[in-house]
Design an enzyme around this catalytic site. Structure first.
Site, mmCIF file in Angstrom:
data_model
loop_
_atom_site.group_PDB
_atom_site.id
_atom_site.type_symbol
_atom_site.label_atom_id
_atom_site.label_comp_id
_atom_site.label_asym_id
_atom_site.label_seq_id
_atom_site.Cartn_x
_atom_site.Cartn_y
_atom_site.Cartn_z
ATOM 1 N N ASN A 91 48.617 42.708 34.981
ATOM 2 C CA ASN A 91 48.046 41.726 34.083
ATOM 3 C C ASN A 91 49.628 40.625 34.478
ATOM 4 O O ASN A 91 50.742 40.725 34.312
ATOM 5 C CB ASN A 91 48.450 42.617 32.304
ATOM 6 C CG ASN A 91 46.685 43.263 32.824
ATOM 7 O OD1 ASN A 91 46.281 43.329 33.672
ATOM 8 N ND2 ASN A 91 47.224 44.217 31.587
ATOM 9 N N CYS A 96 57.596 18.331 34.874
ATOM 10 C CA CYS A 96 58.245 18.440 35.610
ATOM 11 C C CYS A 96 59.873 18.146 34.986
ATOM 12 O O CYS A 96 59.657 16.457 34.901
ATOM 13 C CB CYS A 96 59.258 19.036 37.085
ATOM 14 S SG CYS A 96 60.779 19.417 37.084
ATOM 15 N N HIS A 99 51.195 39.432 39.591
ATOM 16 C CA HIS A 99 50.364 38.400 39.642
ATOM 17 C C HIS A 99 51.404 37.451 38.347
ATOM 18 O O HIS A 99 50.591 36.696 38.475
ATOM 19 C CB HIS A 99 48.748 38.328 39.260
ATOM 20 C CG HIS A 99 47.952 38.980 40.023
ATOM 21 N ND1 HIS A 99 46.618 40.158 40.471
ATOM 22 C CD2 HIS A 99 47.982 39.937 41.384
ATOM 23 C CE1 HIS A 99 46.307 40.734 41.404
ATOM 24 N NE2 HIS A 99 47.490 40.823 42.079
ATOM 25 N N CYS A 119 59.547 20.842 42.648
ATOM 26 C CA CYS A 119 60.894 21.092 43.381
ATOM 27 C C CYS A 119 60.200 22.565 43.387
ATOM 28 O O CYS A 119 62.398 23.618 43.352
ATOM 29 C CB CYS A 119 61.902 20.668 42.095
ATOM 30 S SG CYS A 119 61.565 20.890 41.022
HETATM 31 C C1 BJW Z 1 38.843 49.013 30.429
HETATM 32 C C2 BJW Z 1 38.355 48.493 29.178
HETATM 33 C C3 BJW Z 1 38.989 49.426 28.030
HETATM 34 C C4 BJW Z 1 36.830 47.432 30.048
HETATM 35 N N1 BJW Z 1 40.135 50.569 28.086
HETATM 36 N N2 BJW Z 1 39.367 49.598 30.712
HETATM 37 C C5 BJW Z 1 41.275 42.703 51.440
HETATM 38 C C6 BJW Z 1 39.413 42.491 51.119
HETATM 39 C C7 BJW Z 1 39.185 41.450 50.704
HETATM 40 C C8 BJW Z 1 39.511 40.289 50.018
HETATM 41 C C9 BJW Z 1 41.383 40.092 50.287
HETATM 42 C C10 BJW Z 1 41.814 41.418 51.076
HETATM 43 N N3 BJW Z 1 43.421 40.885 51.150
HETATM 44 C C11 BJW Z 1 43.305 39.392 50.019
HETATM 45 C C12 BJW Z 1 42.120 39.332 50.172
HETATM 46 C C13 BJW Z 1 41.210 37.690 48.992
HETATM 47 C C14 BJW Z 1 41.708 38.021 47.612
HETATM 48 C C15 BJW Z 1 40.957 39.236 47.159
HETATM 49 O O1 BJW Z 1 41.123 40.161 46.572
HETATM 50 N N4 BJW Z 1 39.156 39.327 46.688
HETATM 51 C C16 BJW Z 1 39.168 39.955 46.431
HETATM 52 C C17 BJW Z 1 37.780 38.932 44.883
HETATM 53 C C18 BJW Z 1 37.257 40.002 47.627
HETATM 54 N N5 BJW Z 1 42.949 38.157 47.102
HETATM 55 C C19 BJW Z 1 43.998 37.388 46.604
HETATM 56 O O2 BJW Z 1 44.278 36.120 47.395
HETATM 57 C C20 BJW Z 1 45.398 37.805 46.228
HETATM 58 N N6 BJW Z 1 46.118 36.653 47.690
HETATM 59 C C21 BJW Z 1 46.061 37.505 48.765
HETATM 60 O O3 BJW Z 1 45.919 38.480 49.393
HETATM 61 O O4 BJW Z 1 47.388 36.794 49.754
HETATM 62 C C22 BJW Z 1 47.457 37.346 50.762
HETATM 63 C C23 BJW Z 1 46.448 36.216 51.800
HETATM 64 C C24 BJW Z 1 46.512 34.990 51.329
HETATM 65 C C25 BJW Z 1 45.001 34.779 51.874
HETATM 66 C C26 BJW Z 1 44.117 35.115 52.833
HETATM 67 C C27 BJW Z 1 43.899 36.085 53.198
HETATM 68 C C28 BJW Z 1 45.632 36.871 52.349
HETATM 69 C C29 BJW Z 1 46.080 36.974 45.021
HETATM 70 C C30 BJW Z 1 45.170 37.423 44.416
HETATM 71 C C31 BJW Z 1 45.649 36.977 42.953
HETATM 72 C C32 BJW Z 1 44.902 37.421 42.434
HETATM 73 N N7 BJW Z 1 44.805 36.795 40.812
HETATM 74 C C33 BJW Z 1 43.515 36.802 39.679
HETATM 75 C C34 BJW Z 1 44.403 35.783 38.355
HETATM 76 C C35 BJW Z 1 46.135 35.833 37.686
HETATM 77 C C36 BJW Z 1 46.447 35.246 37.202
HETATM 78 C C37 BJW Z 1 45.145 35.065 35.593
HETATM 79 O O5 BJW Z 1 45.559 36.095 35.083
HETATM 80 O O6 BJW Z 1 44.852 34.091 35.273
HETATM 81 O O7 BJW Z 1 44.681 38.011 38.963
HETATM 82 S S1 BJW Z 1 42.358 37.434 39.853
HETATM 83 C C38 BJW Z 1 42.302 38.137 38.661
HETATM 84 O O8 BJW Z 1 41.472 39.262 39.696
HETATM 85 C C39 BJW Z 1 43.602 39.002 37.916
HETATM 86 C C40 BJW Z 1 43.767 39.723 37.787
HETATM 87 O O9 BJW Z 1 44.539 40.676 37.976
HETATM 88 C C41 BJW Z 1 42.764 40.921 38.953
HETATM 89 C C42 BJW Z 1 42.333 41.580 38.250
HETATM 90 O O10 BJW Z 1 41.256 42.273 37.676
HETATM 91 P P1 BJW Z 1 41.831 43.644 36.916
HETATM 92 O O11 BJW Z 1 42.890 43.399 36.301
HETATM 93 O O12 BJW Z 1 41.046 44.311 37.840
HETATM 94 O O13 BJW Z 1 40.482 42.995 35.162
HETATM 95 P P2 BJW Z 1 38.867 43.091 35.643
HETATM 96 O O14 BJW Z 1 38.110 42.044 34.775
HETATM 97 O O15 BJW Z 1 38.165 43.134 36.944
HETATM 98 O O16 BJW Z 1 38.495 44.659 35.480
HETATM 99 C C43 BJW Z 1 38.994 45.010 33.885
HETATM 100 C C44 BJW Z 1 38.347 46.483 34.081
HETATM 101 O O17 BJW Z 1 38.898 46.941 32.692
HETATM 102 C C45 BJW Z 1 37.161 46.819 34.460
HETATM 103 O O18 BJW Z 1 36.963 47.861 35.425
HETATM 104 C C46 BJW Z 1 36.528 47.531 33.370
HETATM 105 O O19 BJW Z 1 35.932 48.474 33.000
HETATM 106 C C47 BJW Z 1 38.090 47.935 32.364
HETATM 107 N N8 BJW Z 1 37.703 48.196 31.049
HETATM 108 N N9 BJW Z 1 37.456 47.986 28.849
HETATM 109 C C48 BJW Z 1 40.173 50.279 29.718
HETATM 110 N N10 BJW Z 1 39.059 49.027 26.432
HETATM 111 ZN ZN ZN Z 2 60.551 20.004 39.397
#
Ligand code: BJW
Ligand code: ZN
Length: 230
Positions: A85, A131, A102, A113
């Site tokens: 988060n 900036c 993240h 920069c």
């Molecule tokens: C409850 C509830 C309650 C509801 N109580 N629970 C390997 C395999 C496949 C793909 C990749 C891989 N390695 C890398 C990738 C690519 C990509 C990726 O993972 N893609 C997949 C989607 C397929 N990853 C990346 O690009 C990452 N970088 C990287 O790997 O760099 C190296 C690289 C670069 C280029 C190529 C290859 C490698 C970076 C990932 C960055 C993610 N960014 C975000 C945005 C952040 C900024 C922002 O907030 O705006 O991060 S995306 C978004 O998803 C955010 C979150 O942190 C992240 C995860 O989501 P989260 O937290 O799990 O939320 P939800 O909505 O998915 O789930 C909520 C859950 O809560 C649910 O299960 C509900 O049931 C539950 N829930 N109410 C408890 N009350």
């Molecule tokens: Zn700057």
């Protein structure tokens, strides 16, 4: 003990999760507003997405789930908190040394920069912010798809996952890597895995125990069962 959290732990505070319902923001797929390409194409649209979230975050507060995690950190000195988060709610509940995989929505970085600054005001006077040092376009200090995670934080989280006896994973769909890989790493290194989520995540099959319910209720219930004197 490692606690690893995702958007679901903030849901009960009134912070929308990413993949709820249609995964869209004002009709745009999340990928359009959470990628470097999306930002390059339309920085104002992306900033509006973040400004809306920043404004909402100024109105909401940590919930009982955040508070229990913060209290456990006081009891278990070895507890490491790793979060996907960017909302800062764990810190507002009193958690320390939070590993923000993240980044943070309160951090702003110049895309030219790379100067970083913290800004906790919303809305901003003018979008997009520029900036003061170099005139470059500033961007949210978060990690978008296709971007590298902060390596020191990721490495520290991986070390904690390998060492953990217990890893509690709360409120994440566990579909975004490498964050989800930390859960696999902990399980493969012998940690007991506790999943707290109303529904099964992508990695539920690895869980030793699944506690099905909202984290704002399940974590306080677990805390009561542990029977710590208050
Ligand atoms: C409850 C509830 C309650 C509801 N109580 N629970 C390997 C395999 C496949 C793909 C990749 C891989 N390695 C890398 C990738 C690519 C990509 C990726 O993972 N893609 C997949 C989607 C397929 N990853 C990346 O690009 C990452 N970088 C990287 O790997 O760099 C190296 C690289 C670069 C280029 C190529 C290859 C490698 C970076 C990932 C960055 C993610 N960014 C975000 C945005 C952040 C900024 C922002 O907030 O705006 O991060 S995306 C978004 O998803 C955010 C979150 O942190 C992240 C995860 O989501 P989260 O937290 O799990 O939320 P939800 O909505 O998915 O789930 C909520 C859950 O809560 C649910 O299960 C509900 O049931 C539950 N829930 N109410 C408890 N009350
Ligand atoms: Zn700057």
């Amino acid at each position: 003990m490692v606690v690893m959290t995702g958007a679901g732990v903030s849901a009960e505070s009134g912070v929308p999760t990413f993949r709820a319902s249609d995964g869209l923001w004002e009709g745009h797929p999340i990928e359009e507003v959470a990628t470097p390409e999306g930002f390059a194409a339309d920085p104002i649209k992306v900033w509006r997405f973040y400004e809306g979230r920043r404004e909402n975050l100024l109105r909401v507060a940590p919930n009982p789930g955040h508070h229990v995690i913060a209290a456990w950190q006081e009891r278990f000195s070895s507890l490491m908190l790793v979060t996907q988060n960017v909302d800062g709610l764990h810190q507002r509940a009193g958690s320390r040394d939070v590993m923000e995989l993240h980044g943070s929505i309160w951090q702003i970085r110049c895309s030219q920069c790379h100067r970083e600054r913290v800004d906790r005001t919303a809305p901003m006077a003018k979008l997009p912010p520029i900036c003061e040092v170099c005139g470059g376009l500033e961007r949210p200090g978060v990690v978008w798809f296709g971007e590298i995670l902060p390596q020191d934080t990721l490495n520290a989280a991986a070390r904690a996952a390998v060492k953990a006896d217990v890893t509690l994973v709360a409120g994440t769909s566990a579909v975004v890597y490498p964050a989800a890989g930390l859960v696999e790493l902990a399980a493969n290194s012998g940690a007991a895995l506790i999943e707290v989520n109303p529904v099964a995540s992508a990695l539920a099959s690895l869980a030793t125990v699944a506690l099905r319910g909202p984290s704002g209720e399940v974590l306080p219930a677990l805390d009561r069962l542990l029977g710590f004197p208050s």
